[in-house]
Design an enzyme around this catalytic site. Structure first.
Site, PDB file in Angstrom:
ATOM      1  N   GLU A 134     -12.401  26.094 -51.512  1.00  0.00           N
ATOM      2  CA  GLU A 134     -11.050  26.664 -51.585  1.00  0.00           C
ATOM      3  C   GLU A 134     -10.205  26.070 -50.455  1.00  0.00           C
ATOM      4  O   GLU A 134     -10.735  25.666 -49.418  1.00  0.00           O
ATOM      5  CB  GLU A 134     -11.204  28.195 -51.446  1.00  0.00           C
ATOM      6  CG  GLU A 134      -9.956  29.021 -51.416  1.00  0.00           C
ATOM      7  CD  GLU A 134      -9.159  28.999 -52.708  1.00  0.00           C
ATOM      8  OE1 GLU A 134      -8.648  27.911 -53.041  1.00  0.00           O
ATOM      9  OE2 GLU A 134      -9.008  30.055 -53.355  1.00  0.00           O
ATOM     10  N   ASP A 135      -8.895  26.021 -50.663  1.00  0.00           N
ATOM     11  CA  ASP A 135      -8.019  25.497 -49.605  1.00  0.00           C
ATOM     12  C   ASP A 135      -7.756  26.535 -48.529  1.00  0.00           C
ATOM     13  O   ASP A 135      -7.840  26.257 -47.340  1.00  0.00           O
ATOM     14  CB  ASP A 135      -6.691  24.964 -50.184  1.00  0.00           C
ATOM     15  CG  ASP A 135      -5.975  25.975 -51.079  1.00  0.00           C
ATOM     16  OD1 ASP A 135      -6.533  27.053 -51.379  1.00  0.00           O
ATOM     17  OD2 ASP A 135      -4.843  25.677 -51.506  1.00  0.00           O
ATOM     18  N   ASP A 138      -6.063  33.741 -47.755  1.00  0.00           N
ATOM     19  CA  ASP A 138      -4.881  34.418 -47.201  1.00  0.00           C
ATOM     20  C   ASP A 138      -5.213  35.914 -47.132  1.00  0.00           C
ATOM     21  O   ASP A 138      -5.830  36.368 -46.185  1.00  0.00           O
ATOM     22  CB  ASP A 138      -3.667  34.096 -48.086  1.00  0.00           C
ATOM     23  CG  ASP A 138      -2.337  34.440 -47.447  1.00  0.00           C
ATOM     24  OD1 ASP A 138      -2.233  35.538 -46.890  1.00  0.00           O
ATOM     25  OD2 ASP A 138      -1.388  33.631 -47.506  1.00  0.00           O
ATOM     26  N   PHE A 187       3.728  30.120 -43.647  1.00  0.00           N
ATOM     27  CA  PHE A 187       3.446  29.392 -44.882  1.00  0.00           C
ATOM     28  C   PHE A 187       3.217  27.919 -44.558  1.00  0.00           C
ATOM     29  O   PHE A 187       4.086  27.259 -44.002  1.00  0.00           O
ATOM     30  CB  PHE A 187       4.565  29.559 -45.899  1.00  0.00           C
ATOM     31  CG  PHE A 187       4.081  29.292 -47.290  1.00  0.00           C
ATOM     32  CD1 PHE A 187       3.470  30.299 -48.032  1.00  0.00           C
ATOM     33  CD2 PHE A 187       4.180  28.021 -47.838  1.00  0.00           C
ATOM     34  CE1 PHE A 187       2.966  30.034 -49.300  1.00  0.00           C
ATOM     35  CE2 PHE A 187       3.685  27.763 -49.113  1.00  0.00           C
ATOM     36  CZ  PHE A 187       3.081  28.773 -49.845  1.00  0.00           C
ATOM     37  N   ARG A 200       2.220  18.579 -52.025  1.00  0.00           N
ATOM     38  CA  ARG A 200       0.815  18.201 -52.187  1.00  0.00           C
ATOM     39  C   ARG A 200       0.619  16.752 -51.751  1.00  0.00           C
ATOM     40  O   ARG A 200      -0.498  16.335 -51.441  1.00  0.00           O
ATOM     41  CB  ARG A 200       0.373  18.387 -53.642  1.00  0.00           C
ATOM     42  CG  ARG A 200       0.408  19.851 -54.126  1.00  0.00           C
ATOM     43  CD  ARG A 200      -0.446  20.018 -55.372  1.00  0.00           C
ATOM     44  NE  ARG A 200      -0.109  21.201 -56.139  1.00  0.00           N
ATOM     45  CZ  ARG A 200      -0.635  22.415 -55.938  1.00  0.00           C
ATOM     46  NH1 ARG A 200      -1.493  22.600 -54.970  1.00  0.00           N
ATOM     47  NH2 ARG A 200      -0.289  23.419 -56.702  1.00  0.00           N
TER      48      ARG A 200
END
Ligand code: HPA
Ligand code: MG
Length: 218
Positions: A134-135, A138, A187, A200
């Protein structure tokens, strides 16, 4: 086992932010990010270490599951690094690769996820060692739901690696087995992490600017 926080890199303090002057940024994003939080080279060095930890603890072949779209860059670099390493017995780890888009839902009766692969395809996970890539973690809500869903298919083991974990009061406390960096409650974009599908194509992990939020708002 959740990774101990002393083992990941904490970039939540201001001193870690690099100025845009220090590194190359694509000209089309110059105004859209306010600082560089993690330069691409540091990400790559960290990915090599995470690959080392994963190979050291692997007990057999791994099914490496890429969580799209944000996880794709970390997945690609991690798989490349894992392929080059051997465990303590001098053996390489056999890998198979899976790609899953995950959508969280919450209705009045339940919370869960829908996966872009079918239940039939998930049945292949039975008895396998899964490594979820996973990136970012959160709130942790999506990962907790995803794990619950995958457990229905009786894999032998599930481990999770996330390149980033956000320090946010909204966290449900979930901590992956392998974490790259903890980041501030801002963010971030780049290295496949997006804002409305933009950024991206940026190599460094950066904090989005107010200009960027406005420019790419939907
Ligand atoms: N950036 C990109 N995608 C995300 C983030 C973020 O900070 N948090 C959750 N998804
Ligand atoms: Mg994402």
């Amino acid at each position: 086992m959740p990774m101990d926080a002393s083992k990941w890199i904490d970039v939540t303090t201001d001193k870690n932010h690099y100025s845009l002057d220090h590194f190359l940024i694509p000209t089309h994003y110059e105004k859209d990010v306010s600082s560089i939080l993690i330069p691409h080279g540091v990400i790559m060095d960290r990915v090599n270490k995470l690959a080392r930890l994963i190979v050291d603890e692997a007990t057999g072949p791994l099914v490496v599951c890429c969580i799209l779209k944000g996880g794709h860059q970390y997945f690609a670099d991690l798989v490349n690094a894992v392929k080059k390493l051997t465990n303590k017995e001098g053996k390489t780890v056999p890998l198979s690769l899976e790609f899953i888009r995950v959508k969280s839902y919450k209705n009045d009766k339940s919370e869960g996820v829908t996966l872009s692969i079918s239940d039939d395809e998930c049945k292949e996970f039975q008895g396998k060692n899964l490594l979820i890539v996973e990136d970012i973690i959160d709130t942790g809500a999506t990962m907790v739901r995803l794990l619950k869903k995958l457990e229905e298919f009786s894999p032998k083991s599930i481990k999770v690696t996330s390149l980033l974990i956000k320090k946010t009061p909204k966290s449900n406390g979930y901590i992956p087995d392998y974490v790259g960096f903890s980041i501030p409650d801002e963010f971030v974009v780049g290295y496949a992490l997006d804002y409305n599908e933009y950024f991206r194509d940026l190599d460094h992990i950066c904090v989005i600017s107010d200009h960027g939020k406005k420019a790419y708002a939907v």
